[in-house]
Design a protein around this motif. Sequence first.
Motif, short mmCIF file in Angstrom:
data_model
loop_
_atom_site.label_atom_id
_atom_site.label_comp_id
_atom_site.label_asym_id
_atom_site.label_seq_id
_atom_site.Cartn_x
_atom_site.Cartn_y
_atom_site.Cartn_z
N PRO A 1 0.81 -1.22 0.00
CA PRO A 1 0.00 0.00 0.00
C PRO A 1 0.85 1.28 0.00
O PRO A 1 0.41 2.31 -0.49
N THR A 2 2.08 1.20 0.49
CA THR A 2 2.96 2.37 0.47
C THR A 2 3.47 2.68 -0.94
O THR A 2 4.10 3.72 -1.17
N GLY A 3 3.27 1.75 -1.87
CA GLY A 3 3.80 1.92 -3.23
C GLY A 3 5.14 1.22 -3.41
O GLY A 3 5.63 1.09 -4.54
N GLU A 4 5.73 0.76 -2.31
CA GLU A 4 7.02 0.05 -2.43
C GLU A 4 6.82 -1.39 -2.91
O GLU A 4 5.75 -1.97 -2.72
N THR A 5 7.88 -1.93 -3.49
CA THR A 5 7.83 -3.31 -3.98
C THR A 5 8.46 -4.25 -2.95
O THR A 5 9.55 -3.99 -2.45
N ALA A 6 7.74 -5.34 -2.65
CA ALA A 6 8.26 -6.35 -1.73
C ALA A 6 8.32 -7.70 -2.44
O ALA A 6 7.59 -7.95 -3.40
N LEU A 7 9.23 -8.55 -1.96
CA LEU A 7 9.39 -9.89 -2.52
C LEU A 7 9.12 -10.89 -1.40
O LEU A 7 9.79 -10.86 -0.36
N ILE A 8 8.15 -11.79 -1.63
CA ILE A 8 7.79 -12.78 -0.61
C ILE A 8 8.41 -14.11 -1.03
O ILE A 8 7.98 -14.73 -2.00
N VAL A 9 9.47 -14.50 -0.32
CA VAL A 9 10.26 -15.68 -0.73
C VAL A 9 10.02 -16.84 0.23
O VAL A 9 9.66 -16.64 1.38
N PRO A 10 10.27 -18.06 -0.23
CA PRO A 10 10.20 -19.21 0.68
C PRO A 10 11.46 -19.27 1.57
O PRO A 10 12.51 -18.75 1.19
N GLU A 11 11.34 -19.94 2.70
CA GLU A 11 12.49 -20.06 3.62
C GLU A 11 13.72 -20.63 2.94
O GLU A 11 14.85 -20.29 3.27
N GLU A 12 13.46 -21.51 1.94
CA GLU A 12 14.58 -22.14 1.24
C GLU A 12 15.49 -21.09 0.59
O GLU A 12 16.69 -21.32 0.42
N ALA A 13 14.93 -19.93 0.22
CA ALA A 13 15.75 -18.88 -0.40
C ALA A 13 16.76 -18.33 0.61
O ALA A 13 17.91 -18.06 0.28
#
Length: 417
Positions: free
Chosen positions: A294-306
């Motif tokens: 919602p802030t306009g920033e980009t996030a990456l949701i990764v698995p724990e394996e990463a």
Amino acid sequence: MLVEINFDGIIGPSHNYAGLSPGNLAATRNRGLTAHPRAAALQGIAKMRANLRLGLTQGILLPHARPDHDWLAALASDYADADSHLQAQAMSASAMWAANAATVSPAPDTADGRCHLTAANLVTMPHRSHEWPGTLAQLRLAFADPAFAVHAPVPAPFGDEGAANHMRLAATHDAPGVEVFVYGEPGGPFPARQHPEASRAVARRHGLDSARTLFVQQSDEAIAAGAFHNDVVAVANGRVLFAHEQAFADQDRFYDDLRAALPEVEIVEVPADQVSLGDAIASYLFNAQLVTLPTGETALIVPEEARETPSVQAWLETHVAGNGPIRQVEVVDVRQSMANGGGPACLRLRVVADPATIDSRFLVDAARLDRIASVVEMHWPEAIDADAIGDPALVTRIESARRALLETLGTVELIDR
Ligand code: SUG
């Protein structure tokens, strides 16, 4: 108002490790392990809860009727008498990987201003080839509003694996976007699941503008290294393309075409000398949810394996510390799905739409997720051994678990699908 909604497949009560997908190295390696459907589904629910906390809009798709008696009947068989390979194919919980449910073209991209969805035929893998009738039934319910056009799959033999081989880039989610269809060419050690003819048919059906539609070949090395879908080596969101250096057959040409179609694109390419194709595929760095907060920033949701793969962890730290477009990394535990080759991005289908036009039974908030979790805790099998899937008591348990979920969600009309 158009927003991006992630529809996650709820991990079904028949989740098991039968090793049904050649070319999917995790699924092949883990063949025969004991699966834990209850833990698997709770991991998926925890991921959805975390996405809600990030301020994202969340939807669900439901497990399909398993075993699939209609499919077995069409093969003149029934579950009790079927060969064990047919039993496993009929029992698969593979509909959890919602990225393979359909290809979605949001309204700003299409000629008639509706959001178009084409259910994927998934014809390459037998255990997935019978998913589409269940998927289509759900899409027709969830997206019955005239804001949507829901299409039946492209006919065989043109394999279509849905959104896992499709990327959309746009200045904002509600602006006209560039749609990128990624196909494979056969000839390598593993099947190329996405046929270019299927991609072209989907683009025509959806009424896409040819100036904003690209057809790009996946690299043979990527498929040979275990990238059975493009979303194992690349992901896009908004104006950001995040891809491995070896993801595409002709990377330079693709980037030129993309820049011509969307001058504001930001390409984040991970070089092979920093993260090998092998590490990228083992860690599922790119099978991440790339989202706009919602802030306009980009996030990456990764698995724990990463996080556990040193080259990947190092790359992420350097990128976030620098000035790159990905500003935040979130970590989720979806290990039960990961062991079948399904990461955070496989578990969701993205639809850009006004939530008010969607059947509210397919949207969730924290309270609704709590209710789903209670059903899972009470009814989902704790464990399934690979050699137990023919057990009639297990079949009864799986069928009644799904019924309990559909009753809780008010979707019993889907009971046979
Ligand atoms: O099609 N695994 C799935 C994983 C799909 C991942 N989806 C995306 N990359 N979007 C597949 O290979 C394993 C099933 C088994 O072996 O039981 C499986 O079907």
